[in-house]
Structure formats: C-alpha cells, structure tokens
Design a protein around this motif. Structure first.
Motif, PDB file in Angstrom:
ATOM      1  N   ASP A  95      -5.479 -10.162  -3.107  1.00  0.00           N
ATOM      2  CA  ASP A  95      -6.686  -9.903  -2.550  1.00  0.00           C
ATOM      3  C   ASP A  95      -7.425 -10.781  -1.682  1.00  0.00           C
ATOM      4  OD1 ASP A  95      -9.101  -7.796  -2.262  1.00  0.00           O
ATOM      5  OD2 ASP A  95     -10.207  -9.677  -3.196  1.00  0.00           O
ATOM      6  N   SER A  96      -7.006 -11.948  -1.841  1.00  0.00           N
ATOM      7  CA  SER A  96      -7.550 -13.301  -1.209  1.00  0.00           C
ATOM      8  C   SER A  96      -6.673 -13.144   0.148  1.00  0.00           C
ATOM      9  CB  SER A  96      -7.554 -14.539  -1.939  1.00  0.00           C
ATOM     10  OG  SER A  96      -6.182 -14.643  -2.015  1.00  0.00           O
ATOM     11  N   ARG A 154       4.968  -9.547  10.859  1.00  0.00           N
ATOM     12  CA  ARG A 154       6.147 -10.312  10.361  1.00  0.00           C
ATOM     13  C   ARG A 154       7.168  -9.408  10.175  1.00  0.00           C
ATOM     14  NH1 ARG A 154       7.219 -14.720   5.707  1.00  0.00           N
ATOM     15  NH2 ARG A 154       9.355 -14.663   5.798  1.00  0.00           N
ATOM     16  N   PHE A 155       7.030  -8.380   9.330  1.00  0.00           N
ATOM     17  CA  PHE A 155       7.855  -7.462   8.779  1.00  0.00           C
ATOM     18  C   PHE A 155       7.988  -6.094   9.757  1.00  0.00           C
ATOM     19  CE2 PHE A 155       7.232 -10.018   5.347  1.00  0.00           C
ATOM     20  CZ  PHE A 155       8.489 -10.347   4.630  1.00  0.00           C
ATOM     21  N   GLY A 179      -6.998 -12.518   6.173  1.00  0.00           N
ATOM     22  CA  GLY A 179      -6.251 -11.975   7.450  1.00  0.00           C
ATOM     23  C   GLY A 179      -4.715 -12.055   7.166  1.00  0.00           C
ATOM     24  N   GLN A 180      -4.260 -12.331   6.157  1.00  0.00           N
ATOM     25  CA  GLN A 180      -2.743 -12.757   6.006  1.00  0.00           C
ATOM     26  C   GLN A 180      -2.165 -11.438   5.983  1.00  0.00           C
ATOM     27  OE1 GLN A 180      -1.032 -15.706   5.865  1.00  0.00           O
ATOM     28  NE2 GLN A 180      -3.113 -16.459   6.511  1.00  0.00           N
ATOM     29  N   SER A 181      -2.511 -10.303   5.601  1.00  0.00           N
ATOM     30  CA  SER A 181      -2.081  -8.919   5.465  1.00  0.00           C
ATOM     31  C   SER A 181      -1.875  -8.649   6.959  1.00  0.00           C
ATOM     32  CB  SER A 181      -3.249  -8.006   4.994  1.00  0.00           C
ATOM     33  OG  SER A 181      -2.610  -6.652   4.945  1.00  0.00           O
ATOM     34  N   ILE A 182      -2.705  -8.823   7.979  1.00  0.00           N
ATOM     35  CA  ILE A 182      -2.181  -8.688   9.278  1.00  0.00           C
ATOM     36  C   ILE A 182      -0.962  -9.491   9.761  1.00  0.00           C
ATOM     37  CG2 ILE A 182      -2.992  -8.686  11.670  1.00  0.00           C
ATOM     38  CD1 ILE A 182      -5.894  -8.154  10.641  1.00  0.00           C
TER      39      ILE A 182
END
Length: 220
Positions: free
Chosen positions: A127-128, A141-142, A133-136
């Motif tokens: 969740d953090s 990346r993948f 913004g790491q989800s984007i």
C-alpha cells in the motif's frame, strides 16, 4: 557403475542421514551460542519470527522463551484453498490475517490466547508503494497498461512437515487461477504468476499449464 545391492543402499542412506543429523545439530549449537552473545549485547525485549516450525525457527522460538523473552510469530503468507501450515504454535503468540486463519490453528488444539488477528502487516508495504507512486513505475517496468488491473498469483511452499501437506495444492490453486483468467478474458486485466522462491517446478511448468488451459496471455 553398478548399483549397490538393496541392503547396501539402505545402509548408505542411513549413514547419510546420520551425517546430516550430526551436521544440523552442530549448526544448532553454534546458533544458540551466537544467540546467547546477541542477547547479552542487545538485551532484546521481543523476538519477532516469520516462522517457528522449521529447525532454525523452532530453535529461535524455544531459545527466547527459555530466557523469558516473549516470541511473536507473524504469519507471512496466505493460503488459497486451505492453510498449508503447521499445527503446533511454538511462539508465545502468532499474528494471523483473519478469523479463517485463526480457526485453522484452533482446530489443531492451540490455546486461543496464542492466536491473535492482526491483519497482514507484512503486506502493508504494498500500500505504501502504491501511495508513493511506485505502482506506476512497476507498471512501466513490466509493460503493464496503466488502465488495466493486475491479477497476481503467488505459489506457496508445500512440505512434508506441514500439518495438512498436500503435494497437489499449488496445481489445484493454479488451475482455479487459470479458470478465472479464462472466464474473465474480456476484462481489462494483466494476469501475472510469481512462483515461490522455493518452488522447483520452474516457469516452463506454469507456461505449459496456461497454454493447455487456453488461458489468456499470462506473464510469469
């Protein structure tokens, strides 16, 4: 090279097992000696474990309990069809994700006071990452599309030490995942498989199963 006669094979297996046992005992003695030094130096007030049933984890749990230091086992995984987990709780408390998991441990006769529902703290990091913004960044990346949901299947580590060991667990759970992928093929999703680090089936096994099931494109 000719195979040994059955009697010699059994003897060789026994000798190998005894050697392994002696080696593991020496390792546990060394572990206890190192823990003694650590306790004297750092004076811990809580021992936090991610497992308490395998040899090292059980040694840790029993060591800290013997010295009056409370032991908390934080369950780090989630079961799919059922919990492929151990029956005995060696820690003073085990933190589980929900009532379903709690009932699993209670059915094996564990003290209800030992089983505490906390949610899944190990998973809070995701969740953090999303909020940070790491989800984007991971999607980029993948090669995931930003407007598509990501459905992730993670395998588990099945072992004979389990109280409910089932060598077909991962395959049956994966079959359900593939069925869902097939049924929801029209939904905008990216389907992802992440094998457990100890999963020895290999990526090709997952790929063959997906192809045979006629599932949509799955990333492994």
């Amino acid at each position: 090279m000719a195979a040994l006669p059955p009697k010699q094979q059994r003897r060789a297996a026994q000798m190998a097992a005894e050697h392994f046992k002696r080696q593991r005992i020496r390792e546990q003695i060394l572990l206890v000696e190192m823990l003694d030094q650590a306790v004297q130096k750092y004076r811990p007030t809580l021992a936090l474990l991610w497992e308490d049933v395998l040899l090292d984890g059980k040694t840790l749990a029993l060591f800290f309990k013997k010295r009056g230091i409370p032991v908390l086992h934080m369950l780090h995984g989630m079961g799919a069809l059922f919990h492929n987990a151990h029956d005995r709780v060696w820690a003073d408390r085990i933190a589980v994700q929900g009532e379903r998991t709690r009932q699993w441990y209670l059915r094996w006769g564990n003290d209800p006071r030992k089983i505490v529902v906390t949610g899944a703290p190990y998973w809070d990091v995701y969740d953090s990452l999303r909020r940070g913004g790491q989800s984007i960044a991971m999607r980029e990346r993948f090669g995931f599309q930003p407007d598509r949901k990501v459905v992730l299947f993670c395998s588990t580590w099945t072992h004979g030490l389990s109280a409910h060991s089932d060598p077909t667990l991962v395959e049956r759970a994966y079959d359900l995942f593939l069925q869902a992928a097939r049924a929801l093929h029209s939904e905008p999703c990216d389907w992802v498989v992440k094998p457990h680090p100890s999963d020895q089936k290999g990526q090709e096994w997952y790929r063959r199963k997906a192809d045979a099931a006629g599932a949509p494109e799955i990333r492994i």
